[in-house]
Design a protein around this motif. Structure first.
Motif, PDB file in Angstrom:
ATOM      1  N   ILE A  15      66.036  53.543 116.248  1.00 17.16           N
ATOM      2  CA  ILE A  15      66.957  52.406 116.394  1.00 17.16           C
ATOM      3  C   ILE A  15      67.410  52.041 114.986  1.00 17.16           C
ATOM      4  O   ILE A  15      66.605  51.550 114.189  1.00 17.16           O
ATOM      5  CB  ILE A  15      66.261  51.183 117.023  1.00 17.16           C
ATOM      6  N   ILE A  16      68.666  52.287 114.674  1.00 16.02           N
ATOM      7  CA  ILE A  16      69.123  52.069 113.304  1.00 16.02           C
ATOM      8  C   ILE A  16      69.051  50.590 112.956  1.00 16.02           C
ATOM      9  O   ILE A  16      69.499  49.729 113.731  1.00 16.02           O
ATOM     10  CB  ILE A  16      70.547  52.606 113.141  1.00 16.02           C
ATOM     11  N   ASN A  17      68.457  50.291 111.793  1.00 18.60           N
ATOM     12  CA  ASN A  17      68.275  48.904 111.391  1.00 18.60           C
ATOM     13  C   ASN A  17      68.271  48.832 109.861  1.00 18.60           C
ATOM     14  O   ASN A  17      67.250  49.062 109.222  1.00 18.60           O
ATOM     15  CB  ASN A  17      66.955  48.388 111.971  1.00 18.60           C
ATOM     16  N   LYS A  37      62.971  46.222  98.964  1.00 14.75           N
ATOM     17  CA  LYS A  37      62.652  45.081  98.102  1.00 14.75           C
ATOM     18  C   LYS A  37      61.150  44.912  97.967  1.00 14.75           C
ATOM     19  O   LYS A  37      60.631  44.677  96.873  1.00 14.75           O
ATOM     20  CB  LYS A  37      63.245  43.804  98.707  1.00 14.75           C
ATOM     21  N   ALA A  38      60.443  45.033  99.118  1.00 14.92           N
ATOM     22  CA  ALA A  38      58.985  44.866  99.096  1.00 14.92           C
ATOM     23  C   ALA A  38      58.341  45.916  98.201  1.00 14.92           C
ATOM     24  O   ALA A  38      57.374  45.618  97.485  1.00 14.92           O
ATOM     25  CB  ALA A  38      58.426  44.972 100.515  1.00 14.92           C
ATOM     26  N   ALA A  47      50.398  45.120 103.861  1.00 12.04           N
ATOM     27  CA  ALA A  47      50.343  45.171 105.328  1.00 12.04           C
ATOM     28  C   ALA A  47      50.945  43.910 105.928  1.00 12.04           C
ATOM     29  O   ALA A  47      51.683  43.971 106.924  1.00 12.04           O
ATOM     30  CB  ALA A  47      48.895  45.333 105.781  1.00 12.04           C
ATOM     31  N   GLU A  48      50.673  42.773 105.293  1.00 10.65           N
ATOM     32  CA  GLU A  48      51.185  41.510 105.807  1.00 10.65           C
ATOM     33  C   GLU A  48      52.710  41.452 105.711  1.00 10.65           C
ATOM     34  O   GLU A  48      53.389  41.022 106.641  1.00 10.65           O
ATOM     35  CB  GLU A  48      50.578  40.368 105.001  1.00 10.65           C
ATOM     36  N   ARG A 106      55.551  41.105 108.593  1.00 10.22           N
ATOM     37  CA  ARG A 106      56.591  40.070 108.582  1.00 10.22           C
ATOM     38  C   ARG A 106      57.967  40.705 108.772  1.00 10.22           C
ATOM     39  O   ARG A 106      58.796  40.208 109.529  1.00 10.22           O
ATOM     40  CB  ARG A 106      56.552  39.305 107.253  1.00 10.22           C
ATOM     41  N   ILE A 107      58.184  41.844 108.076  1.00 10.44           N
ATOM     42  CA  ILE A 107      59.489  42.503 108.176  1.00 10.44           C
ATOM     43  C   ILE A 107      59.774  42.917 109.621  1.00 10.44           C
ATOM     44  O   ILE A 107      60.878  42.770 110.119  1.00 10.44           O
ATOM     45  CB  ILE A 107      59.542  43.728 107.232  1.00 10.44           C
ATOM     46  N   GLN A 108      58.709  43.393 110.307  1.00 15.17           N
ATOM     47  CA  GLN A 108      58.927  43.855 111.677  1.00 15.17           C
ATOM     48  C   GLN A 108      59.295  42.741 112.639  1.00 15.17           C
ATOM     49  O   GLN A 108      59.837  43.005 113.717  1.00 15.17           O
ATOM     50  CB  GLN A 108      57.686  44.589 112.182  1.00 15.17           C
TER      51      GLN A 108
END
Lengths: 257, 163
Positions: free
Chosen positions: A78-80, A89-90, A105-106, A110-112
């Motif tokens: 799924i293109i995102n 950035k992370a 991991a945190e 959060r990104i997800q």
């Protein structure tokens, strides 16, 4: 936690990140770049083989010389681009601020949870894009309306079949067939000044732009296998689109006019 | 006359921007790059149709417009800290040769299933090859045009990383 179980945990996290980048539409070089940054932030070195459905990664601990190899299956694509941007950035921050495994991991968790644009907005924006295409190819505003409606219904079908987990190429075919059938009706009733323009542009929302451009960048970077894989995916999508258009034109007997 | 041409050009550029934006939302671009994608899409459309107005072939015009997107997006990416793909891919999608693809499919279908007259079949063969190859060359020039600047200018990023 002993060294080897920590290494396994790190490898699993890096695999999750690579798989997330892969399904979001990053090219292979970008994935290796991001993974390289995370890996060196965690004092490890990663070597991976990435393909369409699996990632194999060997992770080396720089201090203890331990290594571990893990394999991960990649979920459906799924293109995102928001994910790609946020992970990039992370990875910079992790490197410069020396993040720990838990911090990374945190952040990935959060990104997800970042939300996509609402479905109605995507439907309208993509349909407007279809109308825009129609304008570009010299359609008038009535043709653009036809392109808008056909794209809207086609994309709606494409999204609905996604919910029912149909095969990707079947979905492309159905979307293309429905959109071009609607536009063919407009050709038969001769709506607007260039009805065939609306027919040509009604299926363009399905074009595999991301796989084809990524395929070229991968090939140029000598990621030959992945480049070929992406090209094949793109070619299959174009083929499915063409079959849908073909069938609609045959049913409605669209001739050269 | 001149004004009419300019207005038409601006209209087409506007809709190119809208098309780029639509694909951007489909690919879920970050919110802060929405305006950039619209402007790049409109800019690429403006360049392409301006060149085509001066009788430059669609293949070359597409290549130049796509390289414009590629060249702009690398420094832009550094400036607002986003990977270049985020705004280099959506703006080139409006330049996809949809109409040539349609004409190719239409001619193939007529050739295979409908037309028996041998004179017309010759014309159809001509149409299949002209439209088909134009489509392929435009596609190649778009992918090369947008990706090459990124590959050429990427050297600096990698150096920066190694240190």
């Amino acid at each position: 936690m002993d060294d080897s179980s920590k290494l396994i945990k790190t490898a699993d996290l890096l695999l999750d990140i690579s798989s997330l980048l892969m399904v979001s539409g990053a090219n292979t070089t970008r994935i290796n770049l991001s993974i390289g940054r995370f890996a060196s932030a965690l004092n490890t070195k990663a070597s991976s083989f990435i393909s369409h459905k699996t990632i194999v990664m060997t992770l080396y601990d720089k201090k203890t010389d331990l290594s571990c190899t893990r394999v991960k299956k990649i979920p459906p694509y799924i293109i995102n681009f928001t994910f790609i941007s946020a992970i990039s950035k992370a990875s910079w921050k992790a490197l410069s601020e020396e993040w720990s495994l838990e911090q990374i991991a945190e952040e990935i968790k959060r990104i997800q949870t970042l939300k996509r644009y609402p479905r109605w907005l995507v439907l309208i924006a993509v349909s407007l894009a279809g109308a825009g295409f129609c304008n570009i190819f010299k359609g008038d505003y009535l043709n653009m309306l036809v392109a808008f409606v056909s794209t809207f219904v086609g994309l709606y079908i494409f999204q609905e079949t996604h919910k029912h987990k149909y095969n990707l190429y079947i979905r492309i075919f159905l979307g293309s067939f429905v959109a071009s059938s609607l536009a063919s009706l407009a050709v038969i009733y001769n709506i607007g000044s260039h009805p065939s323009t609306a027919l040509a542009t009604s299926i363009l929302f399905l074009v595999p732009g991301v796989p084809l451009i990524n395929s070229f960048t991968d090939l140029m970077d000598s990621k030959i296998i992945n480049g070929m894989v992406r090209f094949t995916t793109g070619a299959m999508i174009v083929f499915a689109m063409a079959i849908g258009l073909f069938l609609a034109m045959y049913i409605f007997q669209i001739n050269l006019r | 006359m001149m004004l009419e041409v300019i207005l038409k050009l601006l209209e087409v550029s506007f809709w190119s921007g809208i098309a780029a934006l639509g694909f951007g939302l489909l690919f879920n671009i970050p919110k802060n790059s929405i305006l950039t994608v619209f402007l790049l899409g409109a800019g690429a459309g403006f360049i392409k149709f301006l060149l085509m107005h001066f009788d430059i072939h669609v293949v070359l015009a597409s290549f130049i417009a796509a390289s414009f997107v590629g060249f702009i997006s690398v420094p832009l990416a550094h400036k607002i800290h986003q990977p270049p793909v985020v705004f280099s891919i959506p703006p080139v999608i409006p330049m996809i040769p949809g109409y040539f693809a349609y004409e190719t499919v239409l001619s193939i279908m007529n050739f295979t299933f409908m037309v028996d007259d041998s004179q017309k079949r010759l014309q159809l063969i001509d149409a299949i090859f002209t439209n088909g190859f134009t489509m392929v060359f435009v596609l190649i020039s778009l992918t090369v045009g947008v990706a090459l600047p990124m590959l050429l200018m990427k050297k600096s990023t990698v150096k920066h990383l190694d240190n």
